[in-house]
Enzyme design. Sequence first.
Site, PDB file in Angstrom:
ATOM      1  N   ARG A 157      16.446  -6.453  13.418  1.00 14.41           N
ATOM      2  CA  ARG A 157      17.106  -7.314  12.432  1.00 14.41           C
ATOM      3  C   ARG A 157      18.619  -7.308  12.574  1.00 14.41           C
ATOM      4  NH1 ARG A 157      12.568  -5.185   9.910  1.00 14.41           N
ATOM      5  NH2 ARG A 157      13.729  -3.436   9.034  1.00 14.41           N
ATOM      6  N   GLU A 214      13.974   6.266   7.293  1.00 15.69           N
ATOM      7  CA  GLU A 214      13.465   6.445   5.929  1.00 15.69           C
ATOM      8  C   GLU A 214      11.931   6.501   5.983  1.00 15.69           C
ATOM      9  OE1 GLU A 214      14.203   3.197   3.246  1.00 15.69           O
ATOM     10  OE2 GLU A 214      13.796   4.413   1.468  1.00 15.69           O
TER      11      GLU A 214
END
Length: 179
Positions: free
Chosen positions: A64, A101
């Site tokens: 992204r 994460e």
Amino acid sequence: MNPPLLEAVAARVRDVPDWPKPGIVFKDLTPVLADPLLFHGVVSALAARVATLDITEVVGIEARGFILGGALAATLRRGFVPVRKPGKLPRKAHREAYGLEYGADSLELHTDALVRNAQVLVVDDLLATGGTALATEKLIRRCGGVVVGFVFLVELEYLGGAERLGADRVVSLLKYPRP
Ligand code: AMP
């Protein structure tokens, strides 16, 4: 970025609970990118925020980070250099492992990707723990460059990424406190 436009961006971010893993609230930015006014507004605002930096090239992080990074590089009239997932770059590359994460992975950068004494702006869509961006900085240093700034559309403040990277080097448009 002017407050109404920033509010419009925030309104288009979609929270996707428990994706890609239980407990993660994924910030889906595709509605922001799909809106021509908002996409242009975000890129212009980020370009304005880094206008005083001495940048020789823009490094975008797969996948992204390629979208914002490519647009930002063209706006700043700088070259774009991709940091990619393992096995995607065709020539000799450095590799760094990092924690996410929601998991662990590695990133690669062509050994000859950067100009001499490169002053690099690193771009990704979102800052969480900062592990991805830190691994990217290690790759850039191994190629002889230095990072002059990190740019993100979204920052999850409560995960402490900006502190890990050095808050004065981090630019983000939308900051989220703990949910
Ligand atoms: P980190 O290395 O922890 O800062 O994670 C940042 C990277 O993971 C970026 O490339 C993001 O695209 C992705 N990421 C991490 N957490 C999220 C989230 N909650 N929503 C969307 N993308 C995320």
